[in-house]
Design a protein around this motif. Structure first.
Motif, PDB file in Angstrom:
ATOM      1  N   TYR A   1       0.825  -1.107   0.100  1.00 52.51           N
ATOM      2  CA  TYR A   1       0.219  -0.025  -0.137  1.00 52.51           C
ATOM      3  C   TYR A   1       0.727   1.380   0.071  1.00 52.51           C
ATOM      4  CZ  TYR A   1      -3.630  -3.402   1.575  1.00 52.51           C
ATOM      5  OH  TYR A   1      -4.521  -4.254   1.921  1.00 52.51           O
ATOM      6  N   VAL A   2       0.220   2.498  -0.180  1.00 55.23           N
ATOM      7  CA  VAL A   2       0.875   3.704  -0.115  1.00 55.23           C
ATOM      8  C   VAL A   2       0.133   4.515   1.007  1.00 55.23           C
ATOM      9  CG1 VAL A   2       1.642   6.062  -1.137  1.00 55.23           C
ATOM     10  CG2 VAL A   2       1.917   3.781  -2.163  1.00 55.23           C
ATOM     11  N   PHE A   3       0.523   5.154   1.890  1.00 54.38           N
ATOM     12  CA  PHE A   3      -0.206   5.690   3.048  1.00 54.38           C
ATOM     13  C   PHE A   3       0.100   7.247   2.947  1.00 54.38           C
ATOM     14  CE2 PHE A   3      -0.816   7.132   7.504  1.00 54.38           C
ATOM     15  CZ  PHE A   3      -1.930   7.034   7.706  1.00 54.38           C
ATOM     16  N   ASN A   4      -0.759   8.135   2.948  1.00 52.43           N
ATOM     17  CA  ASN A   4      -1.163   9.520   2.780  1.00 52.43           C
ATOM     18  C   ASN A   4      -0.139  10.090   1.790  1.00 52.43           C
ATOM     19  OD1 ASN A   4      -2.472   9.980   5.165  1.00 52.43           O
ATOM     20  ND2 ASN A   4      -0.558  10.379   6.373  1.00 52.43           N
ATOM     21  N   GLY A   5      -0.297   9.125   0.556  1.00 54.00           N
ATOM     22  CA  GLY A   5       0.307   9.608  -0.772  1.00 54.00           C
ATOM     23  C   GLY A   5       1.706   9.390  -0.926  1.00 54.00           C
ATOM     24  N   VAL A   6       2.520   9.218  -0.080  1.00 54.74           N
ATOM     25  CA  VAL A   6       3.929   8.978  -0.142  1.00 54.74           C
ATOM     26  C   VAL A   6       4.524   7.704   0.777  1.00 54.74           C
ATOM     27  CG1 VAL A   6       4.278  11.331  -0.910  1.00 54.74           C
ATOM     28  CG2 VAL A   6       4.489  10.649   1.670  1.00 54.74           C
ATOM     29  N   ILE A   7       3.854   7.568   1.795  1.00 59.46           N
ATOM     30  CA  ILE A   7       4.476   6.564   2.675  1.00 59.46           C
ATOM     31  C   ILE A   7       4.349   5.043   2.425  1.00 59.46           C
ATOM     32  CG2 ILE A   7       4.791   5.944   5.198  1.00 59.46           C
ATOM     33  CD1 ILE A   7       3.814   8.552   5.963  1.00 59.46           C
ATOM     34  N   PRO A   8       5.532   4.091   2.120  1.00 55.89           N
ATOM     35  CA  PRO A   8       5.324   2.889   1.849  1.00 55.89           C
ATOM     36  C   PRO A   8       4.665   2.143   2.895  1.00 55.89           C
ATOM     37  CG  PRO A   8       7.465   3.363   1.962  1.00 55.89           C
ATOM     38  CD  PRO A   8       7.007   4.679   2.259  1.00 55.89           C
ATOM     39  N   MET A   9       3.852   1.042   2.843  1.00 58.60           N
ATOM     40  CA  MET A   9       3.295   0.154   3.736  1.00 58.60           C
ATOM     41  C   MET A   9       2.872  -1.256   3.097  1.00 58.60           C
ATOM     42  SD  MET A   9      -0.151   0.882   6.228  1.00 58.60           S
ATOM     43  CE  MET A   9      -1.265  -0.080   5.338  1.00 58.60           C
ATOM     44  N   TYR A  10       3.023  -2.117   4.080  1.00 56.46           N
ATOM     45  CA  TYR A  10       2.881  -3.449   3.640  1.00 56.46           C
ATOM     46  C   TYR A  10       2.179  -4.254   4.933  1.00 56.46           C
ATOM     47  CZ  TYR A  10       7.263  -5.057   5.431  1.00 56.46           C
ATOM     48  OH  TYR A  10       8.510  -5.239   6.142  1.00 56.46           O
ATOM     49  N   ILE A  11       1.283  -5.124   4.490  1.00 53.11           N
ATOM     50  CA  ILE A  11       1.026  -6.235   5.376  1.00 53.11           C
ATOM     51  C   ILE A  11       1.397  -7.498   4.922  1.00 53.11           C
ATOM     52  CG2 ILE A  11      -0.923  -7.215   6.672  1.00 53.11           C
ATOM     53  CD1 ILE A  11      -2.574  -4.816   6.212  1.00 53.11           C
ATOM     54  N   ARG A  12       2.076  -8.176   5.825  1.00 52.79           N
ATOM     55  CA  ARG A  12       2.670  -9.547   5.619  1.00 52.79           C
ATOM     56  C   ARG A  12       1.947 -10.745   6.175  1.00 52.79           C
ATOM     57  NH1 ARG A  12       8.522  -8.929   4.504  1.00 52.79           N
ATOM     58  NH2 ARG A  12       7.650  -8.396   2.561  1.00 52.79           N
ATOM     59  N   TRP A  13       1.745 -11.701   5.467  1.00 50.95           N
ATOM     60  CA  TRP A  13       0.940 -12.751   6.165  1.00 50.95           C
ATOM     61  C   TRP A  13       1.907 -13.845   6.184  1.00 50.95           C
ATOM     62  CZ3 TRP A  13      -4.843 -12.799   6.311  1.00 50.95           C
ATOM     63  CH2 TRP A  13      -5.349 -11.607   5.442  1.00 50.95           C
ATOM     64  N   LYS A  14       1.840 -14.823   7.478  1.00 52.97           N
ATOM     65  CA  LYS A  14       2.918 -15.950   7.342  1.00 52.97           C
ATOM     66  C   LYS A  14       1.769 -17.345   7.584  1.00 52.97           C
ATOM     67  CE  LYS A  14       7.127 -14.197   7.171  1.00 52.97           C
ATOM     68  NZ  LYS A  14       8.141 -14.740   6.213  1.00 52.97           N
TER      69      LYS A  14
ATOM     70  N   TRP B   1      15.511   4.504   7.520  1.00 51.98           N
ATOM     71  CA  TRP B   1      15.883   5.611   8.314  1.00 51.98           C
ATOM     72  C   TRP B   1      14.461   5.849   9.146  1.00 51.98           C
ATOM     73  CZ3 TRP B   1      12.633  10.097   7.142  1.00 51.98           C
ATOM     74  CH2 TRP B   1      11.956  10.089   5.783  1.00 51.98           C
ATOM     75  N   TRP B   2      13.417   5.411   8.661  1.00 50.30           N
ATOM     76  CA  TRP B   2      12.143   5.312   9.566  1.00 50.30           C
ATOM     77  C   TRP B   2      11.072   4.483   9.174  1.00 50.30           C
ATOM     78  CZ3 TRP B   2       7.001   6.265   8.482  1.00 50.30           C
ATOM     79  CH2 TRP B   2       6.040   6.394   9.828  1.00 50.30           C
ATOM     80  N   GLY B   3      10.499   3.718  10.305  1.00 50.47           N
ATOM     81  CA  GLY B   3       9.270   2.958  10.189  1.00 50.47           C
ATOM     82  C   GLY B   3       8.695   2.450  11.496  1.00 50.47           C
ATOM     83  N   THR B   4       7.538   1.920  11.157  1.00 50.73           N
ATOM     84  CA  THR B   4       6.948   1.453  12.328  1.00 50.73           C
ATOM     85  C   THR B   4       6.395   0.297  12.147  1.00 50.73           C
ATOM     86  OG1 THR B   4       5.412   1.840  14.175  1.00 50.73           O
ATOM     87  CG2 THR B   4       4.921   2.542  11.991  1.00 50.73           C
ATOM     88  N   THR B   5       6.169  -0.679  13.173  1.00 47.54           N
ATOM     89  CA  THR B   5       5.708  -2.102  12.815  1.00 47.54           C
ATOM     90  C   THR B   5       4.595  -2.424  13.922  1.00 47.54           C
ATOM     91  OG1 THR B   5       7.789  -3.119  12.038  1.00 47.54           O
ATOM     92  CG2 THR B   5       6.213  -4.523  12.555  1.00 47.54           C
ATOM     93  N   VAL B   6       3.497  -3.031  13.160  1.00 47.04           N
ATOM     94  CA  VAL B   6       2.376  -3.252  14.230  1.00 47.04           C
ATOM     95  C   VAL B   6       1.900  -4.866  14.176  1.00 47.04           C
ATOM     96  CG1 VAL B   6      -0.176  -2.870  14.677  1.00 47.04           C
ATOM     97  CG2 VAL B   6       1.319  -1.091  13.975  1.00 47.04           C
ATOM     98  N   ASP B   7       2.201  -5.441  15.245  1.00 47.05           N
ATOM     99  CA  ASP B   7       1.884  -6.961  15.001  1.00 47.05           C
ATOM    100  C   ASP B   7       0.717  -7.501  15.256  1.00 47.05           C
ATOM    101  OD1 ASP B   7       3.257  -9.490  15.091  1.00 47.05           O
ATOM    102  OD2 ASP B   7       2.546  -9.864  17.264  1.00 47.05           O
TER     103      ASP B   7
END
Length: 308
Positions: free
Chosen positions: A220-233, A255-261
């Motif tokens: 995905y792209v969040f707020n037009g510029v921020i890359p985002m992905y959801i990973r399934w295992k 240089w910047w990122g946040t992860t949600v489990d």
């Protein structure tokens, strides 16, 4: 100050344009949302008729087509166009809602078309669809659903070994805000500044041939510029993929990122069994598969060898 005024004016113009675009794509989005209810897990005729309220009626459009072919719903209602001298035909046509160019929705929830639904194979449909494109026309959407309905569960162990490698998402038989947003973004809507999928990087599914381990990544792209992905295992056992873990990452790795489990938006669907199916009218080579997400529809994935 002048720059701020220009920026405000440009933003206001963009918002107005985006609203016009939203109104323009709404009929197609409504039609496909209605058609998606005709899948086995759907069938909510009350919801279908509510969504159809804003669609043009057959009389309003002066459509002269004869809708003889029963597509879905109560089949005993084949009255439209059967007897053109019957005075009830005109009154019936006023209560029928047009679903795109070739279908109508009646008050009882049944759907009729002015022609037979093509029996194209899933491979043919995938080969004719441009990568990243959205199936916009309701009749074509229903054609895809017909092909999906002919898929069969994966049962043979030899077939199981064929289901491996890298696949890309291509189509799903349900419709929600993501598809509607995509149609708007393609026309330059301000929705591009919200959460949207990456057209050039569709959902990716990787199945390990030896272990059966599966990894699926939604980009995905969040707020037009921020890359985002959801990973399934998860893992593939017999004909079912069982997902055991999900993770959302937003930002840039360097240089910047946040992860949600276990993000709620993915966990809702992770707990459902995903049944692997194969096209019944195909050579079952494994380069084209259907994932049936129990209770939520079916998704088509294909290897690069199939994609046009």
């Amino acid at each position: 100050m002048l720059l701020l005024l220009r920026f405000a004016g440009g933003l206001g113009t963009w918002m107005i344009y985006s609203h016009v675009i939203k109104l323009a794509v709404q009929p197609a989005a409504r039609c496909n949302a209605i058609i998606s209810q005709t899948r086995p897990e759907g069938g909510n005729t009350t919801l279908m008729t509510q969504w159809a309220e804003t669609l043009p009626s057959r009389r309003e459009s002066s459509s002269s087509n004869d809708y003889f072919t029963h597509v879905w719903g109560p089949s005993g209602a084949l009255l439209v166009g059967q007897n053109k001298s019957d005075s009830s035909t005109s009154s019936t046509s006023s209560s029928e809602k047009l679903l795109g160019k070739h279908m109508v929705l009646r008050e009882d929830g049944s759907i009729f078309a002015d022609r037979a639904i093509p029996q194209d194979s899933l491979r043919t449909l995938v080969g004719s669809k441009r990568k990243g494109a959205i199936v916009k026309e309701a009749f074509q959407f229903r054609t895809w659903m017909e092909a999906l309905s002919r898929s069969v569960p994966l049962t043979n162990e030899q077939q199981h070994h064929k289901i491996s490698g890298k696949y890309e998402f291509y189509f799903r038989d349900y419709w929600n805000f993501e598809e509607a947003f995509s149609l708007e973004v393609m026309r330059g809507s301000i929705q591009a500044l919200k959460l949207r999928g990456q057209r050039k990087r569709p959902t990716e599914l990787i199945i390990d041939e030896k272990t059966g381990n599966c990894t699926m990544t939604d980009y995905y792209v969040f707020n037009g510029v921020i890359p985002m992905y959801i990973r399934w295992k998860g893992s593939l056992e017999r004909d079912t993929i069982t997902w055991t873990h999900t993770m959302l990452h937003k930002g840039w790795k360097r240089w910047w990122g946040t992860t949600v489990d276990r993000p709620p938006m993915a966990e809702k669907f992770r707990q459902q069994p995903w049944i692997v199916r194969l096209p019944a009218d195909d050579d079952s080579s494994g380069d084209l598969i259907v994932l049936e997400r129990t209770g939520s529809g079916r998704l088509v994935f294909a290897r690069d060898t199939v994609l046009p």
